[in-house]
Write a protein that holds these residues in place. Structure first.
Motif, PDB file in Angstrom:
ATOM      1  N   VAL A   1       0.843  -1.202   0.000  1.00  0.00           N
ATOM      2  CA  VAL A   1       0.000   0.000   0.000  1.00  0.00           C
ATOM      3  C   VAL A   1       0.875   1.248   0.000  1.00  0.00           C
ATOM      4  O   VAL A   1       0.661   2.182  -0.787  1.00  0.00           O
ATOM      5  N   ALA A   2       1.879   1.274   0.890  1.00  0.00           N
ATOM      6  CA  ALA A   2       2.766   2.430   0.962  1.00  0.00           C
ATOM      7  C   ALA A   2       3.480   2.661  -0.361  1.00  0.00           C
ATOM      8  O   ALA A   2       3.620   3.799  -0.819  1.00  0.00           O
ATOM      9  N   ASP A   3       3.904   1.576  -1.012  1.00  0.00           N
ATOM     10  CA  ASP A   3       4.611   1.697  -2.285  1.00  0.00           C
ATOM     11  C   ASP A   3       3.696   2.257  -3.369  1.00  0.00           C
ATOM     12  O   ASP A   3       4.090   3.123  -4.149  1.00  0.00           O
TER      13      ASP A   3
ATOM     14  N   ARG B   1       4.460   5.969  -5.122  1.00  0.00           N
ATOM     15  CA  ARG B   1       4.844   6.054  -6.538  1.00  0.00           C
ATOM     16  C   ARG B   1       3.930   6.977  -7.342  1.00  0.00           C
ATOM     17  O   ARG B   1       4.284   7.370  -8.444  1.00  0.00           O
ATOM     18  N   ARG B   2       2.753   7.298  -6.813  1.00  0.00           N
ATOM     19  CA  ARG B   2       1.801   8.131  -7.562  1.00  0.00           C
ATOM     20  C   ARG B   2       1.725   9.568  -7.057  1.00  0.00           C
ATOM     21  O   ARG B   2       0.888  10.327  -7.529  1.00  0.00           O
ATOM     22  N   LEU B   3       2.572   9.950  -6.100  1.00  0.00           N
ATOM     23  CA  LEU B   3       2.465  11.279  -5.516  1.00  0.00           C
ATOM     24  C   LEU B   3       3.163  12.332  -6.369  1.00  0.00           C
ATOM     25  O   LEU B   3       4.196  12.079  -6.980  1.00  0.00           O
TER      26      LEU B   3
ATOM     27  N   PRO C   1       4.643  16.565  -6.560  1.00  0.00           N
ATOM     28  CA  PRO C   1       5.563  17.346  -5.715  1.00  0.00           C
ATOM     29  C   PRO C   1       4.866  18.033  -4.541  1.00  0.00           C
ATOM     30  O   PRO C   1       5.516  18.372  -3.556  1.00  0.00           O
ATOM     31  N   ASP C   2       3.555  18.276  -4.633  1.00  0.00           N
ATOM     32  CA  ASP C   2       2.838  18.969  -3.566  1.00  0.00           C
ATOM     33  C   ASP C   2       2.156  18.013  -2.599  1.00  0.00           C
ATOM     34  O   ASP C   2       1.325  18.433  -1.789  1.00  0.00           O
ATOM     35  N   VAL C   3       2.484  16.731  -2.674  1.00  0.00           N
ATOM     36  CA  VAL C   3       1.789  15.721  -1.868  1.00  0.00           C
ATOM     37  C   VAL C   3       2.806  14.973  -1.017  1.00  0.00           C
ATOM     38  O   VAL C   3       3.867  14.578  -1.491  1.00  0.00           O
ATOM     39  N   SER C   4       2.485  14.771   0.250  1.00  0.00           N
ATOM     40  CA  SER C   4       3.323  13.971   1.146  1.00  0.00           C
ATOM     41  C   SER C   4       2.440  12.982   1.886  1.00  0.00           C
ATOM     42  O   SER C   4       1.260  13.244   2.140  1.00  0.00           O
TER      43      SER C   4
ATOM     44  N   ALA D   1      -9.158  11.966  -3.612  1.00  0.00           N
ATOM     45  CA  ALA D   1      -9.399  10.825  -2.725  1.00  0.00           C
ATOM     46  C   ALA D   1      -9.904   9.620  -3.512  1.00  0.00           C
ATOM     47  O   ALA D   1      -9.506   8.477  -3.245  1.00  0.00           O
ATOM     48  N   GLU D   2     -10.777   9.852  -4.485  1.00  0.00           N
ATOM     49  CA  GLU D   2     -11.299   8.731  -5.282  1.00  0.00           C
ATOM     50  C   GLU D   2     -10.200   8.105  -6.135  1.00  0.00           C
ATOM     51  O   GLU D   2     -10.215   6.896  -6.387  1.00  0.00           O
ATOM     52  N   GLN D   3      -9.233   8.918  -6.589  1.00  0.00           N
ATOM     53  CA  GLN D   3      -8.080   8.350  -7.300  1.00  0.00           C
ATOM     54  C   GLN D   3      -7.296   7.409  -6.383  1.00  0.00           C
ATOM     55  O   GLN D   3      -6.886   6.316  -6.800  1.00  0.00           O
ATOM     56  N   VAL D   4      -7.099   7.833  -5.136  1.00  0.00           N
ATOM     57  CA  VAL D   4      -6.379   6.991  -4.179  1.00  0.00           C
ATOM     58  C   VAL D   4      -7.163   5.707  -3.905  1.00  0.00           C
ATOM     59  O   VAL D   4      -6.595   4.607  -3.834  1.00  0.00           O
ATOM     60  N   ILE D   5      -8.480   5.819  -3.751  1.00  0.00           N
ATOM     61  CA  ILE D   5      -9.312   4.635  -3.494  1.00  0.00           C
ATOM     62  C   ILE D   5      -9.200   3.651  -4.641  1.00  0.00           C
ATOM     63  O   ILE D   5      -9.021   2.443  -4.439  1.00  0.00           O
TER      64      ILE D   5
END
Length: 767
Positions: free
Chosen positions: A405-407, A411-413, A415-418, A444-448
């Motif tokens: 999950v972390a990987d 990998r999809r973040l 520059p403005d995301v941490s 959020a839906e992209q992350v889901i």
């Protein structure tokens, strides 16, 4: 000026001090290297033990699965034998002559052929009288003149000593020559004397072919073993015809079934290899499936995993030596060490992501950024049903899933995301320069969607998914504590709204959280003050309209707010654990009430998924039946598809216990999930209930009518009872009757009533 004081030469004392410092550093390096060696040795031993335990768990899971599948095959034969013996007992046959006259007919021969026609591993069913003579034989007609009184199964069962069932070692079939395992079941005359036996012939090759499909590696071995140590089938290498003597069987029995068995088998027991084995008994039969792998093979695999650690330890020792040398030349290495410690304190050791401390510092920095902080969005992520992964597959698989999950997220973040891992299965994401709900929901839906893709971990394919709560700075909080609290409230709402979705914080969520807490307190008070009660809704046979039983439903009458709907207080009871005493009470109350009804009426009680954790469900049901005296065949247990989906093997094991007791299992809300067909294929469900959402639309929607038709057709094909819930109009009743539902339930036919109302209706139906 003395020699010691001349420019360009350090004082004598300085040499001694420097030598002392280097000596102390060398001693420290030596101690560190020794500690690494000792720690590596301890770690390697621990990992080796963990590897063996992991392999043991794999073997045990496989043994359980194979035992269940083998039991189903043998149980089919046992059921056929039981049917034939029941027929003999019904005829009250007393002599061999009567047995030959009544059961030696061609119609019985045809009946026996039909019973085994769908079971390819069964070679034949034979009916044998008290002299060992064949009375009927499913393979041939007319019956050949064969005497089997010399067979071990006949000698064992004809003495009337011991169990009524005997499972033989593989022997050549006298008719076909193939190696055959015989399962014989004794029957007696009404006065108790030996009258004969029903013999089932199972091809040994069926079990060996079945076991050979399992790939355990080069040294893997699967065997079907009798409790006295006789090998009935094995893969690889056929068990053959009685391959081992009594001493060898005794050795196998002692090794596998003795109290000293701890999962290890000495060399020379199953074969020349020392083995790690899992043994699982097949139902209540004197048989077990043994799944094993050689310790040599396991050791090779584990050492392959441990070798990199040993190499790393060696490199670490070399590094310590080099670092010590470098520190002796340059004391500034202390600063690097301090920096490394600082970074390690802010990193999650499992995933490598920033941890809660680093995340909090990052948030504080964004909130306090001069000259004015920019807006940002805070996302709380919680993995859906991750606890089930840990409980069913183990924490190693769970940890691997967390790293995947972390990987994926990292990998999809942009520059403005941490991202950070807060602990357990909770993650947090901060997206800078994001100030509106629409963009936050879209992200959020992209992350889901990203986390919904299944995870392939080892031999497992695990479904993914997460729920997301969102808080926006500065709108939803101008300090860290407020943002964290509000994002957590939004996450709770996303989980209660169905999981796999995202919710942005709204002020009403805080009010809802307070109301929910108040509801928790009031529910505890309601349980303490006995405000909960049961009502009973009648269930009718569809064709005749006669009363078949009642469904027990929990109700709560609040002293100030009146009736609280079950869909409001039941989820709160499940989340707080109060469902366990409430569920036990509901079972006890329903069974006591049903005990006063006529004996043909059943009572249906819903069980929560929480009750299936551990052994709560079975113990609660058994206690209710014992206390009430209600016959188990008058009790139906209703479960939902989500219970099967999320509680996994524990539910299925409990359902097996229910079925052994004679309790009917009803699958509620059928058709609203996505895995119903799998459950109907693997579990002996007795009833399915057509969800009321389908019934409500069946008059007006041809698509819904088609779904209902598919459900009822499936029930008829599988010989399941089918109940339509929520019948409120005559048109609905007529449609569901025409579609083939066996039972109907709804306000049109009868509303839920008190126990007294149910008793009056039950007695009136009898009159």
């Amino acid at each position: 000026m003395t020699t010691q004081d001349k420019p360009g030469r350090p004082p004598a004392g300085h040499h001694a001090h420097r030598a002392s410092g280097i000596w102390r550093l060398a001693m420290l390096a030596a101690l560190l290297i020794a500690a690494v060696i000792v720690a590596t040795f301890v770690l390697l031993r621990s990992l080796n033990a963990d590897g063996v335990k992991e392999r043991q768990r794999e073997l045990e899971n496989l043994a359980l699965t194979l035992a269940e599948q083998t039991a189903r095959a043998i149980q089919s034969l046992v059921i056929i034998q039981g049917d034939i013996i029941d027929q003999i007992e019904t005829l009250k046959i007393d002599t061999a002559a009567e047995l030959a006259t009544s059961m030696g007919t061609q119609s019985v021969h045809q009946m026996m052929r039909e019973k085994i026609s769908g079971l390819p591993y069964l070679d034949a069913i034979t009916l044998i009288d008290q002299t060992g003579r064949l009375i009927n034989f499913s393979r041939y007609w007319p019956i050949p003149a064969v005497i089997v009184s010399d067979r071990d199964y006949f000698k064992s069962l004809s003495t009337l000593k011991g169990p009524p069932m005997f499972i033989s070692e593989p022997v050549p079939n006298r008719g076909t020559g193939t190696l055959t395992i015989y399962l014989a079941h004794r029957f007696t005359a009404p006065d108790g004397h030996f009258l004969g036996l029903v013999l089932g012939a199972m091809e040994q090759s069926y079990f060996e072919r079945f076991y050979s499909t399992i790939n355990l590696g080069a040294d893997g071995l699967i065997a079907l073993v009798r409790s006295d140590g006789a090998l009935l089938a094995r893969s690889p290498e056929s068990a053959g015809v009685a391959p081992r003597g009594a001493a060898a069987r005794h050795q196998v029995a002692g090794a596998l079934f003795g109290r000293a068995f701890k999962g290890r088998v000495a060399a020379g027991t199953l074969d020349a290899e020392a083995r790690i084995a899992a043994v699982h008994q097949i139902g209540d039969l004197p048989l077990a499936v043994v799944v094993s792998d050689s310790t040599r093979s396991i050791g090779t695999i584990i050492w392959g995993r441990l070798m990199p650690i040993a190499i790393a330890a060696g490199l670490l020792c070399l590094t310590i030596a080099l670092v010590s040398y470098s520190v002796a030349r340059h004391i500034l290495g202390e600063r690097a060490f301090a920096d490394a410690q600082h970074a390690a304190a802010r990193k999650d050791p499992l995933t490598g992501l920033p941890n809660r401390l680093a995340f909090g510092e990052r948030m504080e920095m964004l909130i306090a950024a001069p000259p004015a902080p920019a807006p940002f969005a805070l996302f709380f992520l919680d993995l859906d049903y991750f606890k089930s992964v840990n409980d069913t597959l183990g924490h190693d698989i769970g940890d691997s899933m967390l790293t995947r999950v972390a990987d994926r997220i990292s990998r999809r973040l942009g520059p403005d995301v941490s991202v950070a891992r807060l602990g357990g299965d909770e993650f947090a994401i901060v997206h800078e320069n994001m100030a509106d709900d629409a963009r936050a929901i879209d992200f959020a839906e992209q992350v889901i969607r990203l986390l919904q893709e299944p995870y392939a971990i080892g031999a497992h394919r695990i479904a993914g998914g997460c729920s997301v709560g969102i808080a926006l700075f500065p709108r939803d909080g101008e300090d860290l504590a407020s943002l964290l609290k509000n994002a957590d409230l939004a996450l709770y709402r996303s989980k209660t709204d169905g999981r796999g979705i995202a919710r942005v914080f709204q002020e009403e969520m805080e009010r809802s959280a307070r109301e929910r807490r108040q509801l928790e307190l009031e529910l505890h008070a309601a349980w303490r003050d006995r405000q909960l009660y049961l009502v009973y809704q009648p269930i009718f046979e569809a064709t005749s309209g006669t009363l078949a039983g009642f469904e027990a439903l929990a109700r709560w009458k609040h002293p100030q707010r009146g009736n609280i709907p079950p869909d409001v207080f039941i989820p709160v009871a499940e989340e707080t654990g109060l469902i366990l005493p409430i569920g036990a009470w509901a079972l006890m109350e329903a069974c006591h009430t049903a005990a006063y009804w006529p004996s043909h009426l059943f009572v249906s009680v819903n069980l929560s998924a929480v009750q299936f954790r551990g052994t709560q469900a079975f113990h609660q049901v058994r206690a209710a039946l014992d206390a009430s005296g209600l016959s188990p065949d008058r009790l139906e247990i209703e479960i939902t598809e989500s219970t099967l989906l999320h509680e996994g093997p524990a539910v299925r094991a409990t359902l097996d216990q229910f079925r052994e007791e004679g309790i009917t299992i009803s699958l509620d809300d059928f058709g609203t999930g996505y895995s119903s067909l799998k459950y109907l294929q693997t579990l002996r469900i007795g009833r399915i209930k057509v969800d009321r959402s389908f019934v409500a639309e069946v008059e007006h929607s041809s698509e819904t009518r088609a779904i209902v038709h598919a459900i009822t057709s499936l029930a008829q094909a599988l010989s399941l009872m089918c109940t339509a819930e929520g019948i409120e109009t005559e048109a609905q009743r007529q449609i569901m009757l025409a579609e083939g539902c066996s039972h109907l339930q709804g306000f049109l036919l009868g509303r839920p009533g008190t126990a007294e109302d149910a008793l009056r209706l039950a007695l009136a139906d009898v009159v």
